[in-house]
Design an enzyme around this catalytic site. Structure first.
Site, PDB file in Angstrom:
ATOM      1  N   ALA A   1       1.031  -1.157   0.071  1.00 31.28           N
ATOM      2  CA  ALA A   1       0.012   0.015   0.102  1.00 31.28           C
ATOM      3  C   ALA A   1       0.893   1.226  -0.006  1.00 31.28           C
ATOM      4  CB  ALA A   1      -0.910   0.055   1.209  1.00 31.28           C
TER       5      ALA A   1
ATOM      6  N   GLY B   1       0.475  -5.150   0.477  1.00 28.81           N
ATOM      7  CA  GLY B   1      -0.564  -5.150  -0.441  1.00 28.81           C
ATOM      8  C   GLY B   1      -0.277  -5.901  -1.554  1.00 28.81           C
TER       9      GLY B   1
ATOM     10  N   GLU C   1      -0.759  -9.084  -1.390  1.00 21.28           N
ATOM     11  CA  GLU C   1      -2.214  -9.572  -1.252  1.00 21.28           C
ATOM     12  C   GLU C   1      -2.852  -9.626  -2.755  1.00 21.28           C
ATOM     13  OE1 GLU C   1      -2.757  -6.581   1.562  1.00 21.28           O
ATOM     14  OE2 GLU C   1      -3.786  -8.033   2.778  1.00 21.28           O
TER      15      GLU C   1
ATOM     16  N   GLU D   1       3.522  -6.027   7.156  1.00 14.25           N
ATOM     17  CA  GLU D   1       2.542  -4.814   7.616  1.00 14.25           C
ATOM     18  C   GLU D   1       3.010  -4.733   9.159  1.00 14.25           C
ATOM     19  OE1 GLU D   1       1.704  -6.686   5.431  1.00 14.25           O
ATOM     20  OE2 GLU D   1       0.367  -5.922   4.123  1.00 14.25           O
TER      21      GLU D   1
HETATM   22  N1  COA Z   1       4.848   3.336  -0.228  1.00  9.96           N
HETATM   23  C1  COA Z   1       5.138   4.365  -0.758  1.00  9.96           C
HETATM   24  N2  COA Z   1       6.700   4.606  -0.703  1.00  9.96           N
HETATM   25  C2  COA Z   1       7.337   3.722  -0.703  1.00  9.96           C
HETATM   26  C3  COA Z   1       6.795   2.505  -0.190  1.00  9.96           C
HETATM   27  C4  COA Z   1       5.462   2.007  -0.110  1.00  9.96           C
HETATM   28  N3  COA Z   1       4.989   0.897   0.363  1.00  9.96           N
HETATM   29  N4  COA Z   1       7.801   1.382  -0.166  1.00  9.96           N
HETATM   30  C5  COA Z   1       8.865   2.222  -0.871  1.00  9.96           C
HETATM   31  N5  COA Z   1       8.505   3.366  -0.888  1.00  9.96           N
HETATM   32  C6  COA Z   1       9.450   4.557  -1.363  1.00  9.96           C
HETATM   33  C7  COA Z   1      10.591   4.855  -0.469  1.00  9.96           C
HETATM   34  O1  COA Z   1      10.029   5.902   0.744  1.00  9.96           O
HETATM   35  C8  COA Z   1      11.608   5.299  -1.130  1.00  9.96           C
HETATM   36  O2  COA Z   1      11.163   6.598  -1.305  1.00  9.96           O
HETATM   37  P1  COA Z   1      12.272   8.095  -1.456  1.00  9.96           P
HETATM   38  O3  COA Z   1      13.108   7.397  -2.525  1.00  9.96           O
HETATM   39  O4  COA Z   1      11.596   9.149  -1.658  1.00  9.96           O
HETATM   40  O5  COA Z   1      13.047   7.923  -0.177  1.00  9.96           O
HETATM   41  C9  COA Z   1      11.630   4.825  -2.361  1.00  9.96           C
HETATM   42  O6  COA Z   1      10.353   4.071  -2.228  1.00  9.96           O
HETATM   43  C10 COA Z   1      12.575   3.603  -2.534  1.00  9.96           C
HETATM   44  O7  COA Z   1      12.518   2.876  -1.413  1.00  9.96           O
HETATM   45  P2  COA Z   1      13.786   2.283  -0.612  1.00  9.96           P
HETATM   46  O8  COA Z   1      13.510   1.519   0.549  1.00  9.96           O
HETATM   47  O9  COA Z   1      14.709   3.162  -0.586  1.00  9.96           O
HETATM   48  O10 COA Z   1      14.530   1.161  -1.838  1.00  9.96           O
HETATM   49  P3  COA Z   1      14.839  -0.285  -1.797  1.00  9.96           P
HETATM   50  O11 COA Z   1      15.234  -0.378  -3.204  1.00  9.96           O
HETATM   51  O12 COA Z   1      15.914  -0.349  -0.952  1.00  9.96           O
HETATM   52  O13 COA Z   1      13.866  -1.009  -1.038  1.00  9.96           O
HETATM   53  C11 COA Z   1      11.514  -1.933  -0.745  1.00  9.96           C
HETATM   54  C12 COA Z   1      12.427  -1.288  -2.045  1.00  9.96           C
HETATM   55  C13 COA Z   1      10.257  -2.072  -1.496  1.00  9.96           C
HETATM   56  C14 COA Z   1      12.104  -3.548  -0.529  1.00  9.96           C
HETATM   57  C15 COA Z   1      11.272  -1.100   0.423  1.00  9.96           C
HETATM   58  O14 COA Z   1      11.176   0.053   0.003  1.00  9.96           O
HETATM   59  C16 COA Z   1      10.295  -1.495   1.529  1.00  9.96           C
HETATM   60  O15 COA Z   1      10.448  -2.553   2.290  1.00  9.96           O
HETATM   61  N6  COA Z   1       9.085  -0.909   1.336  1.00  9.96           N
HETATM   62  C17 COA Z   1       8.066  -1.140   2.200  1.00  9.96           C
HETATM   63  C18 COA Z   1       7.234  -2.141   1.899  1.00  9.96           C
HETATM   64  C19 COA Z   1       6.135  -2.462   2.978  1.00  9.96           C
HETATM   65  O16 COA Z   1       6.230  -2.428   4.127  1.00  9.96           O
HETATM   66  N7  COA Z   1       5.083  -2.592   2.368  1.00  9.96           N
HETATM   67  C20 COA Z   1       3.575  -2.882   3.244  1.00  9.96           C
HETATM   68  C21 COA Z   1       3.179  -1.644   3.349  1.00  9.96           C
HETATM   69  S1  COA Z   1       1.526  -1.699   4.351  1.00  9.96           S
END
Ligand code: COA
Length: 694
Positions: free
Chosen positions: A65, A104, A107, A127
């Site tokens: 999400a 999400g 999901e 989450e």
């Molecule tokens: N929603 C909004 N923005 C998100 C996001 C999300 N779920 N997940 C990542 N981003 C953004 C980060 O804030 C970052 O933004 P920035 O460049 O402005 O700082 C950008 O995407 C890149 O993320 P980053 O973590 O720096 O890249 P990465 O390649 O190291 O890792 C992921 C990518 C997806 C593995 C990691 O971002 C992550 O674990 N995200 C969260 C996933 C999550 O918890 N999802 C469940 C949500 S309920």
């Protein structure tokens, strides 16, 4: 083709392709949800389309999400509605997953009729790490595929699954290199067979309820105050006991309730804080780091060997230096033991094990470091010994080899002073065990160049570490604060508490372990050496507690000697009457009337001591922003992440109240405990620490 902004559709004969294209990580913002719902509807009625593939452009499948929308009221369609649309689509839809399908994103994939993963793809429901539970059926669909026990473990921990693991657990259908082609073929086969399997229609496999209850109890205990894990336990219960739709409605409501609560806000604060903490200043953001392939580690003790393990696991070639052939042998055994354990428990394959072993070479010849791109010194905490190593390195390595010290306290500039090209010297402060702990303080000395800092940050990223940039000064961020709250714990002993009571207060607050248990685990000798080094500079009027020195004089260095603040017997920590006697002697020497300790006061003072010292570190520029302090404490010192870190918590308590608490502590503890000027200024100006984050 349809008009689109974030989701497009394509026709490939009788199979449609739905592609989400919403950089950087295809998060499910409201625009994506709307357009995806429309695309699913289109697949359902478009003449000639018999099946579809759901895929993403860019670096990853949907990463969850959109966290940026969490502070606003949710807008329709909800993610759960999109998942229902996938369930209800009359034509089979196959998810083609590359990168990470998280939250999400996973999901969505679980709501498709089948899942194909790229070999290096990963899936998970993280989450709980953001203080909530999945809200679009994840807690209901995953147990139907993986079983209730496995689903509970995965949801409560937020752990990601590799493609292989996901395949073994029956969560996905295929692993394929040519992802979209394989998913298209599978979608066509499903259409041919008139088969539209839905996860929601499957029964949750039978589970041993007693085993589930045992796991649930362990999860709740480990959560230490974090609410999301308990909610995950409840949600798995709903999957077992309720019809799918009813359970999904409860899940969605619980997820929303947690999302607006303080714990999820705090964890989101940390999520963003982590992503700011490793940013170079704006003027340096375009700088490129130097290429790093070969890394030297000098010192193969607990820290050095742990660092070597971390580096080799990330694919670097490592040369580990020890002083003598015997010490070389011991270091090799230490490194090998880590992977031996992993291989035995099945976490490491035979081939992976061999590969890692092959990445590290061991020698007592410093000349072997000549080709290194980075050398990390990890010897004893002794300035002269460290300077000797740096001086020697300076004569061996190339001028563009980055030289790092893993010191946990010593000013990095003292090492930079003795080398040629001091701009390549910085601190890389790992935490023990270095291959497990996430935190890495990247410490810039006054002369460290931007390129060198960028090089270190790139290495940190490859190691999967949470890097926090800071400036050099006694103890950097984490240990500087630790020196303060350690004193609070020591004072509590003299004032009337015993080590296990202080530790219990900290654990009740949510710390993974109390200070004295950690001290025993880490060994009391390092802090003793630091105290001796700083003895001359100590304010003679400041309160000083001798208990730790007495323990060290008795050879009680902690767990490794079987005794420290506790007696250690067969892996158990036991209160020790000998220590109680020492503590009572310390109180008596100062004529302090011992009073029973109130856990709340201990907790408040530990927190206030952290905040006050952090305010000083901020004013001195050692820490760049308050949220960096939060990241350090939560990822390296066991501070309960669901509280968001000490500075976030200070904002919630209110700065005037924090000032009041620090003043009370000053009154109780005396010299050296004056409120930090920054705290006074902020209280007067009505500012919060969040206002200082940039
Ligand atoms: N929603 C909004 N923005 C998100 C996001 C999300 N779920 N997940 C990542 N981003 C953004 C980060 O804030 C970052 O933004 P920035 O460049 O402005 O700082 C950008 O995407 C890149 O993320 P980053 O973590 O720096 O890249 P990465 O390649 O190291 O890792 C992921 C990518 C997806 C593995 C990691 O971002 C992550 O674990 N995200 C969260 C996933 C999550 O918890 N999802 C469940 C949500 S309920």
């Amino acid at each position: 083709m349809t008009e689109h902004q974030t989701v497009r559709t394509e026709r490939h004969g009788d199979v449609a392709l739905i592609v989400i294209d919403h950089p950087p990580v295809n998060a499910m913002s409201v625009a994506v949800r709307r357009e995806l719902a429309a695309a699913i509807a289109w697949v359902g009625h478009e003449p000639g389309v018999r099946a579809a593939v759901l895929a993403c452009d860019g670096r990853t499948f949907v990463a969850g999400a959109d966290i940026r929308e969490f502070d606003a009221p949710p807008e329709q369609p909800h993610l759960g509605d999109v998942c229902t649309a996938l369930d209800d689509c009359p034509r089979p839809i196959v998810a083609a997953v590359h990168g990470t399908a998280l939250g999400g994103g996973f999901e969505l994939a679980l709501s498709c009729n089948a899942r194909v993963l790229a070999p290096d793809a990963r899936v998970g429901l993280p989450e709980t790490k953001l203080g909530l539970i999945p809200g679009a059926g994840g807690t209901q669909r995953l147990p139907r595929l993986a079983g209730a026990l496995t689903a509970l473990e995965l949801i409560a921990s937020g752990r990601q699954l590799s493609a292989d693991e996901a395949m073994k657990l029956g969560v996905v259908d295929e692993i394929a290199t040519d992802l979209r082609a394989a998913a298209t073929a599978l979608a066509r086969r499903l259409a041919d067979a008139g088969h539209r399997p839905r996860v929601r229609d499957r029964a949750v496999p039978a589970v041993d309820r007693t085993a589930l209850d045992t796991v649930a109890a362990a999860i709740r205990a480990k959560a230490r105050g974090s609410l999301a894990q308990g909610a995950a336990v409840e949600a798995i219960g709903w999957a077992l006991d309720m019809p799918f739709d009813e359970a999904c409605a409860l899940e969605r409501a619980r997820s929303r309730e947690l999302r607006v609560g303080p714990q999820s806000r705090a964890l989101r604060h940390l999520f963003h804080a982590e992503r700011m903490a490793n940013r170079l200043p704006a003027t340096e953001q375009n700088l490129h780091g130097w290429a790093v392939r070969q890394i030297g580690v000098v010192g193969g003790g607990t820290m050095g060997s742990g660092i070597a393990v971390a580096l080799a696991e990330a694919g670097f070639k490592v040369t580990l230096i020890e002083a003598s052939p015997e010490a070389v042998h011991a270091a090799e055994a230490r490194v090998a033991a880590v992977w031996e354990r992993q291989a035995k428990s099945g976490r490491l394959t035979h081939a992976g094990h061999r590969e890692r072993l092959g990445r590290v070479t061991y020698t007592n010849d410093m000349a072997a470091l000549a080709d290194c791109d980075l050398v990390i010194e990890a010897i004893v905490e002794d300035v002269a010994a460290k300077q000797a190593v740096f001086r020697q390195l300076s004569g061996i390595v190339r001028r563009d080899c980055v030289l790092a010290s893993n010191t946990s306290y010593i000013d990095i500039d003292l090492m930079a002073d003795v080398v040629d090209a001091p701009e390549r010297v910085l601190g890389l402060h790992f935490f023990s065990p270095a291959h497990v702990m996430r935190l890495l303080e990247v410490v810039r000395a006054p002369r460290t160049s931007g390129e060198v800092a960028a090089t270190a940050l790139a290495v940190a990223k490859r190691l999967g570490k949470t890097a926090v940039l800071c400036r050099s000064g006694e103890g950097f961020i984490g240990n500087r604060l630790l020196m303060r709250w350690r004193q609070v714990c020591d004072f509590a002993l003299e004032d009337g508490a015993l080590p296990h009571e202080v530790d219990a207060a900290m654990e009740a607050y949510g710390f993974a372990m109390g200070y004295f248990a950690v001290a025993d685990l880490a060994g009391l000798d390092i802090a003793w050496a630091v105290r001796k080094r700083l003895a001359a500079a100590r304010d003679p009027h400041a309160r000083y507690v001798k208990i730790a020195d007495w323990l060290c004089e008795l050879g009680r260095f902690g767990q490794k000697t079987g005794a420290g603040y506790y007696r250690h017997d067969a892996g158990k920590r036991l209160p020790d009457p000998e220590v109680t006697a020492l503590i009572e002697r310390a109180s008596a020497e100062k004529a302090i009337p011992r009073q029973p300790a109130a856990a709340e006061i201990i907790q408040q003072r530990i927190h206030a001591a952290m905040v006050n010292e952090a305010a000083r570190a901020l004013s001195e520029g050692i820490a760049h922003r308050p949220s960096d302090v939060d990241v350090v404490l939560a990822s390296g010192y066991g501070y309960p992440a669901w509280r968001g870190g000490p500075m976030h918590e200070a904002d919630i308590i209110g700065i005037p109240e924090m000032l009041h608490r620090v003043e009370a502590m000053h009154a109780a503890y005396g010299a050296g405990w004056e409120p930090a000027p920054l705290l006074r200024e902020m209280a007067a100006a009505g500012k919060r620490f969040a206002d200082l984050n940039f």
